[in-house]
Design a protein around this motif. Structure first.
Motif, PDB file in Angstrom:
ATOM      1  N   GLY A  18      46.272  45.822  61.831  1.00 32.32           N
ATOM      2  CA  GLY A  18      47.662  44.862  62.160  1.00 32.32           C
ATOM      3  C   GLY A  18      46.845  44.082  62.421  1.00 32.32           C
ATOM      4  N   ASP A  19      45.526  43.678  62.823  1.00 34.26           N
ATOM      5  CA  ASP A  19      45.564  42.568  62.974  1.00 34.26           C
ATOM      6  C   ASP A  19      44.488  41.467  61.831  1.00 34.26           C
ATOM      7  OD1 ASP A  19      46.734  42.203  65.813  1.00 34.26           O
ATOM      8  OD2 ASP A  19      44.445  42.945  66.441  1.00 34.26           O
ATOM      9  N   VAL A  20      44.240  41.943  61.357  1.00 31.88           N
ATOM     10  CA  VAL A  20      43.237  41.828  60.063  1.00 31.88           C
ATOM     11  C   VAL A  20      44.225  41.320  58.836  1.00 31.88           C
ATOM     12  CG1 VAL A  20      41.949  43.512  57.981  1.00 31.88           C
ATOM     13  CG2 VAL A  20      41.525  43.678  60.159  1.00 31.88           C
ATOM     14  N   LYS A  21      43.329  40.269  58.420  1.00 34.80           N
ATOM     15  CA  LYS A  21      44.150  39.595  56.902  1.00 34.80           C
ATOM     16  C   LYS A  21      42.841  40.244  55.884  1.00 34.80           C
ATOM     17  CE  LYS A  21      45.882  36.226  54.884  1.00 34.80           C
ATOM     18  NZ  LYS A  21      46.455  34.898  54.959  1.00 34.80           N
ATOM     19  N   LEU A  22      42.455  40.857  55.057  1.00 40.98           N
ATOM     20  CA  LEU A  22      41.847  41.227  53.834  1.00 40.98           C
ATOM     21  C   LEU A  22      41.936  40.805  52.987  1.00 40.98           C
ATOM     22  CD1 LEU A  22      39.476  43.088  53.573  1.00 40.98           C
ATOM     23  CD2 LEU A  22      41.040  44.466  52.185  1.00 40.98           C
ATOM     24  N   VAL A  23      40.733  39.816  52.650  1.00 40.85           N
ATOM     25  CA  VAL A  23      41.079  38.691  51.461  1.00 40.85           C
ATOM     26  C   VAL A  23      39.962  39.965  50.254  1.00 40.85           C
ATOM     27  CG1 VAL A  23      39.829  36.419  50.349  1.00 40.85           C
ATOM     28  CG2 VAL A  23      40.803  36.825  52.404  1.00 40.85           C
ATOM     29  N   VAL A  24      40.561  39.545  49.267  1.00 39.01           N
ATOM     30  CA  VAL A  24      39.505  40.004  48.079  1.00 39.01           C
ATOM     31  C   VAL A  24      39.937  38.617  46.798  1.00 39.01           C
ATOM     32  CG1 VAL A  24      39.394  41.662  45.884  1.00 39.01           C
ATOM     33  CG2 VAL A  24      39.922  42.474  48.142  1.00 39.01           C
ATOM     34  N   ARG A  25      38.295  38.747  46.407  1.00 33.39           N
ATOM     35  CA  ARG A  25      37.926  37.825  45.700  1.00 33.39           C
ATOM     36  C   ARG A  25      37.692  38.212  44.387  1.00 33.39           C
ATOM     37  NH1 ARG A  25      38.096  32.745  48.058  1.00 33.39           N
ATOM     38  NH2 ARG A  25      37.261  32.952  50.777  1.00 33.39           N
ATOM     39  N   ARG A  26      38.611  37.985  43.227  1.00 31.74           N
ATOM     40  CA  ARG A  26      38.330  38.263  42.006  1.00 31.74           C
ATOM     41  C   ARG A  26      38.504  37.163  40.875  1.00 31.74           C
ATOM     42  NH1 ARG A  26      39.992  44.250  41.369  1.00 31.74           N
ATOM     43  NH2 ARG A  26      39.974  43.308  38.874  1.00 31.74           N
ATOM     44  N   LYS A  27      37.570  37.445  39.329  1.00 39.78           N
ATOM     45  CA  LYS A  27      37.194  36.263  38.906  1.00 39.78           C
ATOM     46  C   LYS A  27      38.861  37.384  38.170  1.00 39.78           C
ATOM     47  CE  LYS A  27      32.421  36.210  37.470  1.00 39.78           C
ATOM     48  NZ  LYS A  27      32.185  34.970  38.510  1.00 39.78           N
ATOM     49  N   LEU A  28      39.173  35.871  37.534  1.00 38.91           N
ATOM     50  CA  LEU A  28      40.631  35.579  36.327  1.00 38.91           C
ATOM     51  C   LEU A  28      40.460  35.105  34.889  1.00 38.91           C
ATOM     52  CD1 LEU A  28      42.390  33.517  38.827  1.00 38.91           C
ATOM     53  CD2 LEU A  28      42.809  35.932  39.092  1.00 38.91           C
ATOM     54  N   GLY A  29      41.219  35.783  33.775  1.00 34.26           N
ATOM     55  CA  GLY A  29      41.096  36.057  33.027  1.00 34.26           C
ATOM     56  C   GLY A  29      41.932  34.381  32.508  1.00 34.26           C
ATOM     57  N   ALA A  30      41.547  34.558  30.992  1.00 34.29           N
ATOM     58  CA  ALA A  30      41.933  32.808  30.811  1.00 34.29           C
ATOM     59  C   ALA A  30      43.594  32.493  31.253  1.00 34.29           C
ATOM     60  CB  ALA A  30      41.912  32.968  29.136  1.00 34.29           C
ATOM     61  N   ASN A  31      44.296  33.566  31.416  1.00 36.04           N
ATOM     62  CA  ASN A  31      45.728  33.739  31.681  1.00 36.04           C
ATOM     63  C   ASN A  31      45.787  33.395  32.660  1.00 36.04           C
ATOM     64  OD1 ASN A  31      45.956  36.249  31.655  1.00 36.04           O
ATOM     65  ND2 ASN A  31      47.311  36.847  30.867  1.00 36.04           N
ATOM     66  N   GLY A  32      44.887  33.845  33.515  1.00 39.69           N
ATOM     67  CA  GLY A  32      45.093  33.097  35.001  1.00 39.69           C
ATOM     68  C   GLY A  32      45.647  34.478  35.736  1.00 39.69           C
ATOM     69  N   SER A  33      45.692  35.758  35.344  1.00 38.93           N
ATOM     70  CA  SER A  33      45.757  37.177  36.133  1.00 38.93           C
ATOM     71  C   SER A  33      44.614  37.545  36.194  1.00 38.93           C
ATOM     72  CB  SER A  33      46.410  37.963  34.624  1.00 38.93           C
ATOM     73  OG  SER A  33      45.683  38.147  33.612  1.00 38.93           O
ATOM     74  N   LEU A  34      44.338  39.101  37.151  1.00 41.59           N
ATOM     75  CA  LEU A  34      42.948  39.535  37.004  1.00 41.59           C
ATOM     76  C   LEU A  34      42.536  40.775  36.137  1.00 41.59           C
ATOM     77  CD1 LEU A  34      43.724  41.272  40.616  1.00 41.59           C
ATOM     78  CD2 LEU A  34      42.926  39.053  40.498  1.00 41.59           C
ATOM     79  N   PHE A  35      41.725  40.261  36.357  1.00 39.13           N
ATOM     80  CA  PHE A  35      40.810  41.711  34.946  1.00 39.13           C
ATOM     81  C   PHE A  35      40.945  43.000  35.383  1.00 39.13           C
ATOM     82  CE2 PHE A  35      38.070  37.910  33.209  1.00 39.13           C
ATOM     83  CZ  PHE A  35      38.367  38.250  32.517  1.00 39.13           C
ATOM     84  N   GLY A  36      42.106  43.861  35.374  1.00 38.62           N
ATOM     85  CA  GLY A  36      42.446  44.720  35.814  1.00 38.62           C
ATOM     86  C   GLY A  36      42.854  45.264  37.558  1.00 38.62           C
ATOM     87  N   ALA A  37      43.726  46.364  37.662  1.00 39.58           N
ATOM     88  CA  ALA A  37      43.673  46.190  38.554  1.00 39.58           C
ATOM     89  C   ALA A  37      43.316  46.384  40.138  1.00 39.58           C
ATOM     90  CB  ALA A  37      45.664  46.964  39.119  1.00 39.58           C
ATOM     91  N   VAL A  38      43.730  45.799  41.512  1.00 42.10           N
ATOM     92  CA  VAL A  38      42.263  46.392  41.919  1.00 42.10           C
ATOM     93  C   VAL A  38      42.576  47.436  42.791  1.00 42.10           C
ATOM     94  CG1 VAL A  38      42.160  45.504  44.996  1.00 42.10           C
ATOM     95  CG2 VAL A  38      42.721  43.347  42.984  1.00 42.10           C
ATOM     96  N   THR A  39      41.460  48.018  43.297  1.00 38.71           N
ATOM     97  CA  THR A  39      41.693  49.575  43.035  1.00 38.71           C
ATOM     98  C   THR A  39      41.409  49.885  44.208  1.00 38.71           C
ATOM     99  OG1 THR A  39      38.978  49.514  43.184  1.00 38.71           O
ATOM    100  CG2 THR A  39      40.635  50.420  41.160  1.00 38.71           C
ATOM    101  N   LYS A  40      41.558  51.124  45.166  1.00 39.13           N
ATOM    102  CA  LYS A  40      41.942  51.376  46.888  1.00 39.13           C
ATOM    103  C   LYS A  40      40.549  51.280  46.774  1.00 39.13           C
ATOM    104  CE  LYS A  40      46.001  54.841  45.937  1.00 39.13           C
ATOM    105  NZ  LYS A  40      46.224  55.715  46.376  1.00 39.13           N
ATOM    106  N   ASP A  41      39.707  51.452  45.922  1.00 39.79           N
ATOM    107  CA  ASP A  41      38.037  51.683  46.060  1.00 39.79           C
ATOM    108  C   ASP A  41      37.941  51.029  46.770  1.00 39.79           C
ATOM    109  OD1 ASP A  41      35.451  53.080  46.262  1.00 39.79           O
ATOM    110  OD2 ASP A  41      34.754  52.402  44.924  1.00 39.79           O
ATOM    111  N   GLU A  42      38.010  49.909  45.947  1.00 38.32           N
ATOM    112  CA  GLU A  42      37.527  47.826  46.840  1.00 38.32           C
ATOM    113  C   GLU A  42      38.208  47.585  47.618  1.00 38.32           C
ATOM    114  OE1 GLU A  42      37.655  44.743  43.307  1.00 38.32           O
ATOM    115  OE2 GLU A  42      39.306  46.698  42.617  1.00 38.32           O
ATOM    116  N   ILE A  43      39.218  47.916  47.685  1.00 40.90           N
ATOM    117  CA  ILE A  43      39.872  47.678  48.995  1.00 40.90           C
ATOM    118  C   ILE A  43      39.163  48.168  50.960  1.00 40.90           C
ATOM    119  CG2 ILE A  43      42.243  47.846  50.633  1.00 40.90           C
ATOM    120  CD1 ILE A  43      43.854  47.758  48.233  1.00 40.90           C
ATOM    121  N   ALA A  44      39.118  49.592  50.388  1.00 42.56           N
ATOM    122  CA  ALA A  44      37.962  50.242  51.499  1.00 42.56           C
ATOM    123  C   ALA A  44      36.631  49.915  51.295  1.00 42.56           C
ATOM    124  CB  ALA A  44      37.469  51.314  51.183  1.00 42.56           C
ATOM    125  N   HIS A  45      35.878  48.712  50.565  1.00 41.46           N
ATOM    126  CA  HIS A  45      34.471  48.692  50.508  1.00 41.46           C
ATOM    127  C   HIS A  45      35.182  47.475  51.483  1.00 41.46           C
ATOM    128  CE1 HIS A  45      30.250  47.633  49.271  1.00 41.46           C
ATOM    129  NE2 HIS A  45      31.111  46.862  48.861  1.00 41.46           N
TER     130      HIS A  45
END
Length: 93
Positions: A18-45
């Motif tokens: 509850g006290d944590v703010k998790l930050v995930v950095r991802r590369k963006l495509g040309a239109n400013g959206s992510l390449f694929g969705a952020v996965t549960k595995d990435e979040i856990a890692h």
């Protein structure tokens, strides 16, 4: 008594999340959206890397696929009916 110790441990994890703010950095495509969705595995890692909190990726609950930058509310199901809400921030690079 073992169950009580486990409940106390899970409540401690719930408070920590509850006290944590998790930050995930991802590369963006040309239109400013992510390449694929952020996965549960990435979040856990990232949670382990950034905050040394270890969870199973199967416990991560995402309402809608995260495919853009911004703030998202996710839930970690810790078991014994304990659900820890936390905030996830996706930042493009």
């Amino acid at each position: 008594a073992a169950d009580e110790a486990e409940l106390d441990r899970l409540k401690g994890v719930e408070k920590a999340l509850g006290d944590v703010k998790l930050v995930v950095r991802r590369k963006l495509g040309a239109n400013g959206s992510l390449f694929g969705a952020v996965t549960k595995d990435e979040i856990a890692h990232e949670l382990k890397d950034q905050h040394n909190i270890e969870i199973d990726k199967k416990t991560v609950e995402i309402k809608n696929a995260i495919k853009m930058t911004g703030l998202f509310d996710i839930t970690i199901k810790l078991g014994h009916g304990i659900h820890a809400p936390m905030q996830l921030e996706i930042i493009g690079e």
